[in-house]
Design an enzyme around this catalytic site. Structure first.
Site, mmCIF file in Angstrom:
data_model
loop_
_atom_site.group_PDB
_atom_site.id
_atom_site.type_symbol
_atom_site.label_atom_id
_atom_site.label_comp_id
_atom_site.label_asym_id
_atom_site.label_seq_id
_atom_site.Cartn_x
_atom_site.Cartn_y
_atom_site.Cartn_z
ATOM 1 N N PHE A 5 66.320 58.227 19.177
ATOM 2 C CA PHE A 5 66.790 57.776 20.489
ATOM 3 C C PHE A 5 65.786 56.735 21.005
ATOM 4 C CE2 PHE A 5 68.568 62.077 20.192
ATOM 5 C CZ PHE A 5 69.888 61.851 20.550
ATOM 6 N N PHE A 45 62.120 58.889 21.956
ATOM 7 C CA PHE A 45 61.835 60.041 21.096
ATOM 8 C C PHE A 45 62.874 60.164 19.977
ATOM 9 C CE2 PHE A 45 65.017 61.974 23.776
ATOM 10 C CZ PHE A 45 65.627 62.922 22.962
ATOM 11 N N GLU A 88 64.854 63.221 17.673
ATOM 12 C CA GLU A 88 65.110 64.659 17.557
ATOM 13 C C GLU A 88 65.126 65.058 16.081
ATOM 14 O OE1 GLU A 88 69.028 65.840 18.765
ATOM 15 O OE2 GLU A 88 68.617 67.958 18.376
ATOM 16 N N ILE A 89 64.326 66.042 15.745
ATOM 17 C CA ILE A 89 64.374 66.570 14.382
ATOM 18 C C ILE A 89 65.422 67.667 14.386
ATOM 19 C CG2 ILE A 89 63.110 67.889 12.636
ATOM 20 C CD1 ILE A 89 60.684 66.236 13.342
ATOM 21 N N VAL A 90 66.441 67.478 13.584
ATOM 22 C CA VAL A 90 67.593 68.367 13.660
ATOM 23 C C VAL A 90 67.482 69.501 12.633
ATOM 24 C CG1 VAL A 90 70.098 68.443 13.584
ATOM 25 C CG2 VAL A 90 68.965 66.413 14.448
ATOM 26 N N CYS A 118 65.153 70.753 9.079
ATOM 27 C CA CYS A 118 63.999 70.477 8.226
ATOM 28 C C CYS A 118 63.922 71.619 7.222
ATOM 29 C CB CYS A 118 62.754 70.418 9.104
ATOM 30 S SG CYS A 118 61.226 70.593 8.219
ATOM 31 N N LEU A 150 60.862 65.607 19.019
ATOM 32 C CA LEU A 150 61.236 66.860 19.678
ATOM 33 C C LEU A 150 62.083 67.656 18.694
ATOM 34 C CD1 LEU A 150 62.334 65.738 23.268
ATOM 35 C CD2 LEU A 150 60.203 66.854 22.622
ATOM 36 N N ILE A 180 69.334 65.724 23.617
ATOM 37 C CA ILE A 180 69.000 66.594 22.491
ATOM 38 C C ILE A 180 69.888 67.835 22.509
ATOM 39 C CG2 ILE A 180 67.093 67.492 23.904
ATOM 40 C CD1 ILE A 180 65.534 67.992 21.401
ATOM 41 N N TYR A 190 69.502 74.652 21.145
ATOM 42 C CA TYR A 190 69.821 75.756 20.235
ATOM 43 C C TYR A 190 69.359 77.070 20.837
ATOM 44 C CZ TYR A 190 70.610 72.137 16.778
ATOM 45 O OH TYR A 190 71.080 71.042 16.109
HETATM 46 N N1 ACO Z 1 55.742 79.993 9.171
HETATM 47 C C1 ACO Z 1 54.419 79.761 9.252
HETATM 48 N N2 ACO Z 1 53.793 78.892 8.454
HETATM 49 C C2 ACO Z 1 54.518 78.239 7.530
HETATM 50 C C3 ACO Z 1 55.896 78.430 7.373
HETATM 51 C C4 ACO Z 1 56.506 79.361 8.251
HETATM 52 N N3 ACO Z 1 57.799 79.599 8.175
HETATM 53 N N4 ACO Z 1 56.330 77.657 6.365
HETATM 54 C C5 ACO Z 1 55.263 76.995 5.902
HETATM 55 N N5 ACO Z 1 54.192 77.358 6.604
HETATM 56 C C6 ACO Z 1 52.836 76.879 6.480
HETATM 57 C C7 ACO Z 1 52.330 76.883 5.062
HETATM 58 O O1 ACO Z 1 51.742 78.126 4.721
HETATM 59 C C8 ACO Z 1 51.318 75.779 5.107
HETATM 60 O O2 ACO Z 1 50.140 76.223 5.736
HETATM 61 P P1 ACO Z 1 48.678 75.946 5.125
HETATM 62 O O3 ACO Z 1 48.596 74.476 4.965
HETATM 63 O O4 ACO Z 1 47.743 76.473 6.150
HETATM 64 O O5 ACO Z 1 48.649 76.686 3.846
HETATM 65 C C9 ACO Z 1 51.973 74.786 6.049
HETATM 66 O O6 ACO Z 1 52.861 75.522 6.858
HETATM 67 C C10 ACO Z 1 52.730 73.696 5.355
HETATM 68 O O7 ACO Z 1 53.237 74.121 4.145
HETATM 69 P P2 ACO Z 1 54.045 73.169 3.178
HETATM 70 O O8 ACO Z 1 53.907 73.658 1.770
HETATM 71 O O9 ACO Z 1 53.664 71.762 3.433
HETATM 72 O O10 ACO Z 1 55.523 73.385 3.699
HETATM 73 P P3 ACO Z 1 56.838 73.773 2.862
HETATM 74 O O11 ACO Z 1 57.027 72.798 1.739
HETATM 75 O O12 ACO Z 1 56.831 75.197 2.509
HETATM 76 O O13 ACO Z 1 57.949 73.476 3.953
HETATM 77 C C11 ACO Z 1 59.391 74.499 5.591
HETATM 78 C C12 ACO Z 1 57.958 74.151 5.187
HETATM 79 C C13 ACO Z 1 60.219 73.213 5.663
HETATM 80 C C14 ACO Z 1 59.395 75.155 6.956
HETATM 81 C C15 ACO Z 1 59.959 75.425 4.494
HETATM 82 O O14 ACO Z 1 59.197 76.585 4.456
HETATM 83 C C16 ACO Z 1 61.406 75.829 4.698
HETATM 84 O O15 ACO Z 1 62.285 75.128 4.243
HETATM 85 N N6 ACO Z 1 61.679 76.941 5.355
HETATM 86 C C17 ACO Z 1 63.008 77.454 5.559
HETATM 87 C C18 ACO Z 1 63.796 76.578 6.505
HETATM 88 C C19 ACO Z 1 63.186 76.499 7.893
HETATM 89 O O16 ACO Z 1 62.775 77.490 8.453
HETATM 90 N N7 ACO Z 1 63.184 75.278 8.442
HETATM 91 C C20 ACO Z 1 62.750 74.982 9.782
HETATM 92 C C21 ACO Z 1 63.793 75.384 10.744
HETATM 93 S S1 ACO Z 1 63.642 74.649 12.288
HETATM 94 C C22 ACO Z 1 64.355 73.150 12.182
HETATM 95 O O17 ACO Z 1 64.882 72.820 11.155
HETATM 96 C C23 ACO Z 1 64.284 72.205 13.306
#
Ligand code: ACO
Length: 669
Positions: free
Chosen positions: A402, A407, A409-411, A413, A445, A476, A479
């Protein structure tokens, strides 16, 4: 027919390149080549570049110059050692042939006083004859080292040397044992010696008749050193590798042509990683700063891989994104910002990736309806930064920009299950940050899922939202059950390289400390006072402690003169009161406005009360003043929830207050 079909593939590919390319000069060349190939299909002829001049563009060529250098400097060596040098020379030539030149506009920024027109001419030639033909087989291909000479080498040498050494250092643990000494010990020296000849005005190696005039002219070294015809970048290899036809025409030009030594953010052109020379000169010098000569000296020992202590690069201490960054450099993974478009004919590969993303998101975010994910991923207003491994999507961040609201918006991830916690999530986010800095949007955001709050926190997100509410409400998506988090970007941080930079800075500081220790090495007799019953002594009484550079921490200047203290505190208080976030703290909290406030907060404080206390000369020390101010912030955070406007004001005002008292010298910076 096969030849024509090959050209058709190249035309299609160039068409995508023209659309994707953001650099104007490069785009123009892609477009000319696109037209040229299209014309040759129509005429069923062979594509001929109608340049004013044909290669070679400068003589002697880089290859010849490097041959001459080897002969000039090393012909006296016994044959085994000379062979080592020949290996190094081959390796170096090989690297140049896969070097990704910076675009003229990047160069203008980095070296403003350079002959830009000359560079641009060489850049265009390099694209047409060396770079594009690597992925468009229908164009004749030449090696950079054979058709360019000293001018081009001069424009890339410094950056290239630095990056080669840096990469050698980073990958030293992965080098085969037989290559370690060659690369870690001999290569840096070889490059330093060559650098002298490249930039010297009178070096004989660039003379056309070098061989005739040189004493060892009879050695036909040019037949020994010639860059091997590798078909794809191969780090520090001197042997040929076969082409994998399955990758031809299917990956981005940046991927195919980039040297493995360069990082390639989001499939875009590399940013020059060297500090800009003009930035260096503009930076203000601070009194007490370490002299630049010393820093350079220390830096040299750090860049020299041989001087780096043995530590495993991917040890427990390495940054989370380190492995991902290395994989990207080696071309194992790629990052692309992609999206659906209603204006252009859909590209099959992009559509496949979008389907892949839809799949990853649906699996990883099971509470989101599949149809909803599909709608947003394929919505042209949304883009997705996708992470590709072996041609498959393994993760991504779907976002909506936007720009008018400042900003994005991350939808969604997500990273696919078996690839999580390998640093991909961090590297993805870092790429997204750099992409946004480039597009001048400095705020993210997102509504973070309960389980993902930890991940977002580690990426610099917080619940303390910096974007004013009015800017995002109504824009935004909201949720249920998720937490709104924000991240403010700092445009001066190269996020994908951030952890490497910090690591390097740590090494520099460690080296500086070691140096200081060798300078002031002096052994004092141990402290005997404790034997005599003393239980505690001030740190500054320890002999030699000040010589190490130690200073009392946290203690600022206590202003002895009461008038001086009064005036300083008055100025600070005035600044705080006129700050835009000071409004909730101007007066004592009214009972009617905050029910139960005085039951929760036992020691209330506000800026009006502080002004009165100041006037009555209550603040005889800075500590009394700071304690009252701190009380305002602590009270506020105790009474109000973190997402409230008051809470945010307290955080911001507190930050401001501490900058002001640091500026006034009341606490140490
Ligand atoms: N809770 C707490 N810490 C976490 C989580 C979590 N759910 N996931 C990863 N981390 C930590 C890791 O331990 C790491 O910490 P460190 O560097 O201190 O060891 C750090 O975050 C980054 O780790 P990466 O290996 O770079 O991340 P990864 O490749 O695992 O991707 C992600 C992270 C995208 C959240 C993945 O775990 C995932 O796909 N999870 C399921 C989907 C999800 O929950 N997505 C977010 C929803 S919210 C949204 O989409 C807006």
């Amino acid at each position: 027919m096969n030849r024509l079909l090959g050209i058709v593939l190249d035309v299609e590919y160039l068409y995508t390149c023209v659309h994707k390319e953001e650099d104007a000069d490069t785009k123009q060349v892609y477009f000319s080549l696109f037209k040229l190939l299209r014309k040759s299909i129509l005429q069923m002829g062979k594509p001929m570049l109608e340049a004013q001049e044909s290669p070679p563009f400068e003589k002697p060529s880089i290859e010849q110059g490097v041959n001459n250098f080897v002969q000039y400097k090393f012909s006296h060596l016994p044959s085994k050692e000379r062979q080592t040098i020949v290996e190094l020379a081959k390796m170096f030539l090989n690297q140049i042939n896969y070097w990704q030149l910076e675009t003229p506009s990047q160069r203008r920024l980095r070296v403003p006083n350079d002959d830009l027109a000359g560079y641009k001419a060489n850049y265009t030639r390099w694209l047409c004859y060396c770079n594009v033909p690597q992925f468009c087989d229908s164009l004749p291909r030449y090696e950079t080292t054979q058709i360019f000479g000293r001018t081009l080498l001069r424009s890339v040498f410094t950056v290239m040397r630095k990056q080669l050494l840096e990469q050698a250092r980073q990958e030293k643990d992965k080098l085969p044992p037989e290559k370690r000494t060659l690369i870690l010990t001999h290569f840096p020296k070889f490059l330093s010696m060559l650098e002298e000849e490249v930039y010297s005005h009178s070096s004989p190696i660039w003379s056309q008749d070098f061989l005739a005039g040189a004493s060892g002219g009879q050695i036909p070294i040019h037949t020994v050193i010639s860059a091997p015809p590798v078909a794809r970048p191969l780090y520090y290899s001197t042997s040929p590798v076969s082409v994998d036809p399955s990758t031809c025409g299917s990956v981005s030009p940046a991927r195919k042509t980039a040297s493995v030594l360069e990082s390639n953010p989001v499939g875009e052109k590399r940013k020059p990683s060297e500090p800009l020379p003009h930035e260096e000169t503009k930076r203000p010098r601070v009194v007490g700063d370490i002299p630049m000569d010393l820093i350079n000296e220390v830096m040299a020992t750090i860049t020299d891989p041989a001087a780096i202590p043995e530590t495993n690069l991917l040890s427990a201490h390495s940054a989370r994104d380190e492995a991902a960054r290395l994989e990207e450099r080696r071309g194992v993974i790629e990052f692309h910002v992609i999206g659906n478009s209603l204006n252009q004919k859909p590209n099959k590969r992009i559509l496949m990736w979008l389907v892949g993303l839809q799949n990853v998101f649906s699996h990883q975010l099971p509470r989101m309806p599949k149809e909803y994910i599909t709608r947003l991923v394929f919505d042209p207003k949304h883009k997705t930064l996708s992470l590709i491994k072996d041609g498959r999507v393994i993760g991504g961040i779907c976002f909506r920009m936007f720009p008018s609201q400042g900003f994005t918006e991350i939808v969604f991830c997500a990273v696919t299950s078996n690839e999580q916690v390998k640093g991909y999530g961090t590297h993805l986010m870092n790429h997204l940050k750099e992409y946004h800095i480039k597009h001048e949007i400095l705020n993210f955001l997102t509504y973070a899922d309960e389980y993902a709050i930890g991940y977002f926190k580690k990426q610099g997100f917080s619940k303390d939202i910096k974007v004013p509410k009015a800017k995002y409400v109504g824009y935004i998506k909201d949720y249920e059950g998720a937490t709104l988090m924000g991240c403010e970007l700092n445009p001066s941080i190269p996020y994908t390289e951030f952890s490497v930079i910090i690591k390097k800075q740590k090494e520099i500081i460690k080296k500086l400390i070691e140096r200081k220790q060798t300078q002031i090495r002096k052994v004092y007799p141990g402290l005997s006072c404790f034997k005599e019953g003393v239980r505690q002594i001030p740190i500054e009484c320890i002999p030699g402690i000040r010589e190490t550079g130690w200073k009392p921490v946290g203690k600022g200047k206590e202003l002895k003169d009461p008038d001086q203290l009064y005036n300083t505190l008055k100025t600070i208080l005035q600044h705080v009161k006129s700050h835009q976030n000071a409004w909730p703290f101007m007066e004592p909290v009214k009972k009617t406005e905050a029910p139960g406030y005085y039951q929760v907060i036992r020691f209330p404080m506000d800026l009006k009360t502080m002004s009165e206390r100041l006037k009555s000369r209550y603040y005889t020390t800075r500590k009394l003043f700071m304690a009252d101010m701190q009380r305002i912030f602590t009270n506020c955070r105790e009474y109000n929830p973190p997402e409230s406007e008051y809470y945010k004001c307290a955080n911001l005002l507190e930050k401001f207050f501490y900058t002001k008292i640091k500026e006034a010298g009341l606490i140490e910076k």
